[in-house]
Motif scaffolding. Structure first.
Motif, PDB file in Angstrom:
ATOM      1  N   PRO A   1     -36.905  33.861 -24.757  1.00 22.07           N
ATOM      2  CA  PRO A   1     -36.041  32.629 -24.798  1.00 22.07           C
ATOM      3  C   PRO A   1     -35.079  32.325 -26.207  1.00 22.07           C
ATOM      4  CG  PRO A   1     -38.440  32.365 -25.414  1.00 22.07           C
ATOM      5  CD  PRO A   1     -38.203  33.896 -25.138  1.00 22.07           C
ATOM      6  N   ASP A   2     -33.998  31.851 -25.793  1.00 17.68           N
ATOM      7  CA  ASP A   2     -32.806  31.422 -26.891  1.00 17.68           C
ATOM      8  C   ASP A   2     -33.425  30.194 -27.373  1.00 17.68           C
ATOM      9  OD1 ASP A   2     -30.937  33.505 -26.240  1.00 17.68           O
ATOM     10  OD2 ASP A   2     -30.857  32.600 -24.100  1.00 17.68           O
ATOM     11  N   ILE A   3     -34.058  29.247 -26.569  1.00 16.34           N
ATOM     12  CA  ILE A   3     -34.548  28.088 -27.039  1.00 16.34           C
ATOM     13  C   ILE A   3     -35.850  27.846 -26.553  1.00 16.34           C
ATOM     14  CG2 ILE A   3     -34.073  25.573 -26.516  1.00 16.34           C
ATOM     15  CD1 ILE A   3     -31.680  26.377 -27.703  1.00 16.34           C
ATOM     16  N   LEU A   4     -36.629  27.513 -27.256  1.00 13.29           N
ATOM     17  CA  LEU A   4     -38.073  26.835 -27.092  1.00 13.29           C
ATOM     18  C   LEU A   4     -38.027  25.356 -27.267  1.00 13.29           C
ATOM     19  CD1 LEU A   4     -40.923  27.837 -26.819  1.00 13.29           C
ATOM     20  CD2 LEU A   4     -41.090  28.362 -29.144  1.00 13.29           C
ATOM     21  N   HIS A   5     -38.149  24.663 -25.799  1.00 13.52           N
ATOM     22  CA  HIS A   5     -38.124  23.165 -25.922  1.00 13.52           C
ATOM     23  C   HIS A   5     -39.545  22.874 -25.820  1.00 13.52           C
ATOM     24  CE1 HIS A   5     -35.515  19.792 -24.165  1.00 13.52           C
ATOM     25  NE2 HIS A   5     -36.777  19.477 -24.901  1.00 13.52           N
ATOM     26  N   CYS A   6     -40.008  22.212 -26.955  1.00  9.71           N
ATOM     27  CA  CYS A   6     -41.339  21.684 -26.948  1.00  9.71           C
ATOM     28  C   CYS A   6     -41.284  20.133 -26.596  1.00  9.71           C
ATOM     29  CB  CYS A   6     -41.901  21.804 -28.270  1.00  9.71           C
ATOM     30  SG  CYS A   6     -41.763  23.430 -28.849  1.00  9.71           S
ATOM     31  N   HIS A   7     -42.532  19.545 -26.185  1.00 13.47           N
ATOM     32  CA  HIS A   7     -42.503  18.238 -25.614  1.00 13.47           C
ATOM     33  C   HIS A   7     -43.792  17.623 -26.132  1.00 13.47           C
ATOM     34  CE1 HIS A   7     -39.080  18.702 -22.782  1.00 13.47           C
ATOM     35  NE2 HIS A   7     -39.592  20.137 -22.953  1.00 13.47           N
ATOM     36  N   ASP A   8     -43.658  16.608 -26.807  1.00 14.83           N
ATOM     37  CA  ASP A   8     -44.868  15.668 -27.413  1.00 14.83           C
ATOM     38  C   ASP A   8     -45.641  16.278 -28.430  1.00 14.83           C
ATOM     39  OD1 ASP A   8     -44.285  13.178 -26.804  1.00 14.83           O
ATOM     40  OD2 ASP A   8     -45.271  12.913 -24.960  1.00 14.83           O
ATOM     41  N   TRP A   9     -46.805  15.489 -28.881  1.00 14.60           N
ATOM     42  CA  TRP A   9     -47.497  15.967 -29.941  1.00 14.60           C
ATOM     43  C   TRP A   9     -47.972  17.278 -29.669  1.00 14.60           C
ATOM     44  CZ3 TRP A   9     -52.707  16.962 -29.792  1.00 14.60           C
ATOM     45  CH2 TRP A   9     -53.577  16.317 -28.795  1.00 14.60           C
ATOM     46  N   GLN A  10     -48.658  17.583 -28.384  1.00 15.40           N
ATOM     47  CA  GLN A  10     -49.471  18.617 -28.292  1.00 15.40           C
ATOM     48  C   GLN A  10     -48.848  19.853 -28.288  1.00 15.40           C
ATOM     49  OE1 GLN A  10     -48.823  16.054 -26.246  1.00 15.40           O
ATOM     50  NE2 GLN A  10     -50.611  15.175 -25.053  1.00 15.40           N
ATOM     51  N   THR A  11     -47.552  19.788 -28.585  1.00 17.79           N
ATOM     52  CA  THR A  11     -46.792  21.201 -28.761  1.00 17.79           C
ATOM     53  C   THR A  11     -46.075  21.124 -30.408  1.00 17.79           C
ATOM     54  OG1 THR A  11     -44.862  20.262 -27.766  1.00 17.79           O
ATOM     55  CG2 THR A  11     -46.220  21.675 -26.302  1.00 17.79           C
ATOM     56  N   GLY A  12     -46.510  19.910 -30.933  1.00 13.04           N
ATOM     57  CA  GLY A  12     -45.748  19.676 -32.277  1.00 13.04           C
ATOM     58  C   GLY A  12     -46.088  20.908 -33.216  1.00 13.04           C
ATOM     59  N   MET A  13     -47.019  21.604 -33.061  1.00  6.12           N
ATOM     60  CA  MET A  13     -47.427  22.570 -34.424  1.00  6.12           C
ATOM     61  C   MET A  13     -46.603  23.996 -34.009  1.00  6.12           C
ATOM     62  SD  MET A  13     -49.059  22.008 -36.678  1.00  6.12           S
ATOM     63  CE  MET A  13     -49.685  20.311 -37.455  1.00  6.12           C
ATOM     64  N   ILE A  14     -45.960  23.998 -32.670  1.00  6.82           N
ATOM     65  CA  ILE A  14     -45.135  25.350 -32.357  1.00  6.82           C
ATOM     66  C   ILE A  14     -44.137  25.501 -33.527  1.00  6.82           C
ATOM     67  CG2 ILE A  14     -43.780  26.557 -30.669  1.00  6.82           C
ATOM     68  CD1 ILE A  14     -45.616  25.400 -28.561  1.00  6.82           C
ATOM     69  N   PRO A  15     -43.180  24.577 -33.742  1.00  8.65           N
ATOM     70  CA  PRO A  15     -42.216  24.941 -34.707  1.00  8.65           C
ATOM     71  C   PRO A  15     -42.988  25.267 -36.163  1.00  8.65           C
ATOM     72  CG  PRO A  15     -42.188  22.601 -33.955  1.00  8.65           C
ATOM     73  CD  PRO A  15     -43.016  23.317 -32.883  1.00  8.65           C
ATOM     74  N   VAL A  16     -44.114  24.651 -36.427  1.00 12.40           N
ATOM     75  CA  VAL A  16     -44.631  24.569 -37.727  1.00 12.40           C
ATOM     76  C   VAL A  16     -45.101  26.129 -37.863  1.00 12.40           C
ATOM     77  CG1 VAL A  16     -46.223  23.959 -39.516  1.00 12.40           C
ATOM     78  CG2 VAL A  16     -45.281  22.259 -37.862  1.00 12.40           C
ATOM     79  N   LEU A  17     -45.884  26.522 -36.654  1.00 18.57           N
ATOM     80  CA  LEU A  17     -46.326  27.813 -36.783  1.00 18.57           C
ATOM     81  C   LEU A  17     -45.366  29.023 -36.692  1.00 18.57           C
ATOM     82  CD1 LEU A  17     -49.284  27.138 -34.390  1.00 18.57           C
ATOM     83  CD2 LEU A  17     -49.768  27.649 -36.698  1.00 18.57           C
ATOM     84  N   LYS A  18     -44.287  28.906 -35.896  1.00 22.26           N
ATOM     85  CA  LYS A  18     -43.201  29.616 -35.846  1.00 22.26           C
ATOM     86  C   LYS A  18     -42.838  30.121 -37.310  1.00 22.26           C
ATOM     87  CE  LYS A  18     -38.684  30.277 -33.612  1.00 22.26           C
ATOM     88  NZ  LYS A  18     -37.718  30.051 -34.526  1.00 22.26           N
TER      89      LYS A  18
END
Ligand code: GLC
Length: 476
Positions: free
Chosen positions: A126-143
């Motif tokens: 992916p060029d863009i990882l598009h996350c939605h709502d709190w359930q995915t909120g830690m994705i950018p942090v972990l990344k």
């Protein structure tokens, strides 16, 4: 351009609310515009059997969850030309329903990490990882924390969309070390610490490259303390990387001229709409009659949706020549009040305390007025469906309701609905009375408004264009 949507629900696999609609519809439209979108979701037990049977195991990996390693199956299927991936772990997701479990913090910590771990095994990078709502909120942090030195993730930008700021995913501090492998350094005001706990939503807001929400008005509102759910400060700070893009509806799915749930499908014929109404009245045991307007609410029975306003003036509403039908489930005390109202107004009030998609469509098609007096509303989808089915919305002027329902102005002739500004029951009552006035006494105007509402274009096209130019600008 490759975009990967990460979310906790998506039509037609699993849907509990508006988020599921968006994840079901937006990728289709983006795809039409030449963006290659795939979607990654948890594999829940409740997913329809026919889909489950089509799943293929792409890869089996293990995902670190604190000091443990958990199994993670990456399963996949193609549907409507879109590739869907499902994160399989029976311990976390083989349960009925989707959220509301005591260990949601762990379940979605796992999910966030699993998405990142799965990415190298997917068909496209992916060029863009598009996350939605709190359930995915830690994705950018972990990344940022765990994949910083991994070139595979380097160019990948994260977009984070808020569908509802009120639901934040707040869990005890311990999950940082125990589940997310994050150090104490993240537990600060500039990190994911939130009043002594950890907030997934805050993680999404702080660590993503760009934030969007689902209407321009809601984007403005949540920068203020009243709507900001204690996160308005961050949103003000990130103002330059934050915008509101209105949702559309899937116009193939919601089409009164081709809806299999309806006995009488229609384009704009009032006669056929009336026939649907008579059928509904029969089914619900309401008094039959053509000239009686039906006002409906299709909603979760929660405070956000303005249920308090509704009950506050219900006796006055029922003094009018109108029938009321409510469909939905939610807080017990509202369910109770609905049953009581049904007893109090026999033949004129119908409480349907369950949810059924086909019945919802019948109701949109058979009703004349659609009430949605939300306290706040990030976008709202039902008012758009109501318009498409010729049921005129009466809404409070907030968030997406304000952006999509233009109140009728008798001087300029503009508009296609009714609205009120303050969260006040009698202001709402006045808006209902005004609408009923047009229904009973100015039928030409009424028809004009209904026809106008049905012709409006609330498809995803324009919004998808905005998302694609956002993606382009981030990747450049
Ligand atoms: C949430 C919001 C709703 C919005 C939907 C889809 O359910 O409460 O207003 O329409 O998400 O974005």
């Amino acid at each position: 351009m490759n975009v990967l949507f990460a979310a906790s629900e998506g039509h037609p696999f699993i849907k509990t609310g508006g988020l599921g609609d968006v994840i079901g519809a937006l990728p289709k439209e983006l795809q039409k515009q030449g963006i290659n979108v795939s979607v990654i979701l948890p594999k829940y037990e409740d997913m329809n059997e026919t889909f489950k049977e089509q799943l293929e195991l792409k890869e089996a990996i293990t995902v670190p969850v604190g000091w443990r390693h958990q199994y993670c199956g990456i399963e996949t299927l193609r549907y409507n030309d879109i590739t869907y991936y499902f994160i399989d772990n029976e311990y976390y997701f083989k349960r009925s329903g989707s959220y509301g479990y005591f260990d949601d913090g762990e379940r979605f910590s796992f999910f966030c990490r699993a998405v990142l771990e799965a990415i190298p095994y997917l068909d496209e990078q992916p060029d863009i990882l598009h996350c939605h709502d709190w359930q995915t909120g830690m994705i950018p942090v972990l990344k940022k924390a765990h994949y910083r030195n991994n070139p595979y993730y380097d160019g990948m930008k994260v977009v984070y969309t808020i569908h509802n700021l009120r639901y934040q995913g707040i869990f005890p501090k311990g999950i940082l070390h125990d589940l997310l492998d994050l150090s104490e350094l993240h537990f600060t005001n500039e990190g994911v610490e939130f009043h002594g706990n950890v907030s997934f939503m805050k993680g999404g807001l702080l660590y993503s490259d760009y934030i969007t929400t689902v209407s321009p008005s809601y984007a403005d509102e949540i920068k203020q303390p009243y709507f900001g759910e204690y996160l308005d400060g961050i949103l003000r700070k990130r103002e330059d990387d934050f915008t509101g893009i209105i949702n559309g509806i899937d116009s193939e799915l919601y089409d009164p001229a081709a809806d299999s749930a309806l006995k009488y499908t229609y384009h704009s014929s009032f006669l056929l709409k009336e026939k649907n109404k008579i059928e509904l009245q029969e089914k619900l045991g309401l008094q039959k009659g053509e000239g009686i307007p039906v006002l409906c609410m299709i909603t979760r029975l929660v405070e956000q949706k303005g249920m308090d306003l509704f009950f506050r003036v219900l006796p006055e509403i029922m003094e009018e020549n109108v029938q009321v039908v409510v469909l939905g489930t939610g807080d017990e005390h509202y369910e109770h009040m609905l049953r009581e109202a049904e007893n109090r107004y026999p033949g004129r009030f119908s409480a349907n305390i369950y949810f059924d998609e086909a019945f919802a469509r019948k109701l949109y098609a058979s009703s004349d007025l659609f009430l949605m007096p939300s306290q706040f509303e990030p976008c709202g989808i039902s008012q758009l469906i109501a318009l498409r089915y010729g049921s005129l919305p009466i809404v409070r002027e907030t968030g997406g309701l304000k952006d999509t329902v233009i109140p009728y102005n008798k001087y300029t002739g503009e508009g296609h609905g009714f609205s009120f500004a303050d969260y006040n029951a009698h202001d709402m009552l006045n808006a209902i009375r005004l609408a009923l006035h047009y229904y009973h006494h100015e039928s030409l105007t009424w028809r004009k408004l209904v026809e106008r509402g049905m012709r409006l274009n609330y498809s995803w096209e324009k919004s998808a264009e905005k998302y694609s130019s956002l993606y382009e600008s981030l990747v450049k």
